[in-house]
Design an enzyme around this catalytic site. Structure first.
Site, PDB file in Angstrom:
ATOM      1  N   HIS A  65       0.762  -1.016   0.244  1.00  0.00           N
ATOM      2  CA  HIS A  65       0.366   0.264  -0.260  1.00  0.00           C
ATOM      3  C   HIS A  65       0.734   1.246  -0.154  1.00  0.00           C
ATOM      4  O   HIS A  65       2.137   1.331   0.737  1.00  0.00           O
ATOM      5  CB  HIS A  65      -0.987  -0.615   1.678  1.00  0.00           C
ATOM      6  CG  HIS A  65      -1.901   0.993   1.060  1.00  0.00           C
ATOM      7  ND1 HIS A  65      -2.968   1.358   0.959  1.00  0.00           N
ATOM      8  CD2 HIS A  65      -2.010   2.178   1.930  1.00  0.00           C
ATOM      9  CE1 HIS A  65      -3.698   2.514   0.845  1.00  0.00           C
ATOM     10  NE2 HIS A  65      -2.733   2.807   1.891  1.00  0.00           N
ATOM     11  N   ASP A  89       0.924   5.413   0.026  1.00  0.00           N
ATOM     12  CA  ASP A  89      -0.009   6.114   0.345  1.00  0.00           C
ATOM     13  C   ASP A  89       0.956   7.582  -0.089  1.00  0.00           C
ATOM     14  O   ASP A  89       1.716   8.001   0.185  1.00  0.00           O
ATOM     15  CB  ASP A  89      -0.113   6.876   1.699  1.00  0.00           C
ATOM     16  CG  ASP A  89      -0.546   6.102   2.769  1.00  0.00           C
ATOM     17  OD1 ASP A  89      -1.711   5.816   1.758  1.00  0.00           O
ATOM     18  OD2 ASP A  89      -0.628   5.305   3.892  1.00  0.00           O
ATOM     19  N   GLY A 122      -4.083  11.075   6.480  1.00  0.00           N
ATOM     20  CA  GLY A 122      -2.636  11.917   5.989  1.00  0.00           C
ATOM     21  C   GLY A 122      -1.780  11.961   7.311  1.00  0.00           C
ATOM     22  O   GLY A 122      -0.738  12.804   7.193  1.00  0.00           O
ATOM     23  N   ASP A 174      -7.538   1.274   6.326  1.00  0.00           N
ATOM     24  CA  ASP A 174      -6.952   1.803   6.513  1.00  0.00           C
ATOM     25  C   ASP A 174      -7.073   2.681   7.619  1.00  0.00           C
ATOM     26  O   ASP A 174      -7.731   3.873   7.273  1.00  0.00           O
ATOM     27  CB  ASP A 174      -6.624   2.977   5.119  1.00  0.00           C
ATOM     28  CG  ASP A 174      -5.708   3.743   4.692  1.00  0.00           C
ATOM     29  OD1 ASP A 174      -4.600   3.253   6.026  1.00  0.00           O
ATOM     30  OD2 ASP A 174      -5.291   3.572   4.016  1.00  0.00           O
TER      31      ASP A 174
HETATM   32 ZN    ZN Z   1      -3.225   4.574   2.467  1.00  0.00          ZN
END
Ligand code: ZN
Length: 218
Positions: free
Chosen positions: A32, A34, A141, A172
Site C-alpha cells: 500500500h 500513500d 494523512g 486503512d
Molecule cells: Zn492509505
C-alpha cells in the site's frame, strides 16, 4: 482470507530498499502506497517518481492511495508508475465516476476511498464500476491516530450494499493485531497496516497480524 497490506509510509525512509526486501521475504502480495499532497491532507509523501522507483525494484502489486486534490491532473502519472491498484477519494473530486473510468480503461483495479464522515451510500451508482472500496478508519494523512469504531458499522453496511458483486473492502488507519482480527471477522478483504507493523520487531508483528487474521476468519 483477508490480506495484510503493509503501508510503505510507515517504513524507515532511509532504509526503503531493505524494508521492501523484508516485505518480499515475508511473501507480501500487495504494497500500500500513500500519496499525499499537503493540501487534501497536511502531510506530503510519495509522488509518482518515487512510486515508479519503488515499483521497479519490487515484485509486489502496488496499491496507490491518492490523498490529493485535483486527482484528475495526476492520474496519468500514477498510471505510468505501473501500479496495479489505484484508489481516489470520493471527497477529492466532483468527477469520481470519470476517475474510475480512466483507471479501468488503463487496465488497473479501481478503488474509491471514503473518509470517516462520508456515508457509504455515495457509492450506490458506482457499484458496477469499482473493484474495491477503501474505508478510512482514521482521518487520512496523519498516522498514529486511534481506529474509529463507527467504521465497523460502515463496513457491515457496505457488505450489504455490495452483495454478491466482486468488490473488495479495504480498511486503512489505526490497525493493530487486535483490530486486524476484528475487521477480518466482519469480512474485510484488505487490511492496511502502517506504524504497528514497522515498530519494534516487524517480523514478529507481521506474524501476529497474520495469525489474528487467520484465527478470526474460519
Ligand atoms: Zn492509505
Amino acid at each position: 482470507m483477508a490480506e495484510i497490506l503493509p503501508s510503505i509510509f510507515g517504513a524507515d525512509i532511509l532504509r526503503l530498499k531493505e524494508e521492501i526486501a523484508f516485505l518480499e521475504s515475508e511473501k507480501t502480495k500487495i504494497l500500500h502506497v500513500d500519496m499525499m499532497d499537503g493540501n487534501f491532507v497536511s502531510n506530503i509523501a510519495f509522488g509518482p517518481n518515487q512510486i515508479a522507483a519503488m515499483k521497479k525494484m519490487s515484485n509486489m502489486i502496488f496499491d496507490v492511495h491518492m490523498m490529493i486534490d485535483h486527482p484528475k491532473d495526476h492520474l496519468d502519472d500514477v498510471i505510468a508508475t505501473g501500479a496495479e491498484m489505484i484508489s481516489v477519494h470520493y471527497e477529492s473530486t466532483p468527477h469520481i465516476h470519470n476517475m474510475i473510468q480512466r483507471i479501468k480503461k488503463a487496465g488497473r483495479k479501481a478503488g474509491i476511498v471514503l473518509n470517516p464522515g462520508t456515508p457509504e451510500s455515495v457509492i450506490k451508482y458506482l457499484l458496477d464500476d469499482i473493484d474495491y472500496v477503501l474505508v478510512m478508519t482514521i482521518n487520512p494523512g496523519t498516522p498514529g491516530q486511534t481506529f474509529i469504531e463507527k467504521s465497523i458499522e460502515k463496513v457491515c453496511n457496505l457488505k450489504e450494499m455490495i452483495g454478491s458483486r466482486p468488490i473488495q473492502i479495504e480498511v486503512d488507519g489505526g490497525i493493530n493485531n487486535l483490530i486486524a482480527g476484528r475487521v477480518a471477522n466482519i469480512g474485510v478483504d484488505l487490511i492496511v497496516v502502517g506504524g504497528y507493523l514497522f515498530g519494534e520487531n516487524p517480523k514478529e508483528r507481521y506474524h501476529k497480524l497474520r495469525e489474528a487474521v487467520n484465527k478470526e476468519r474460519k
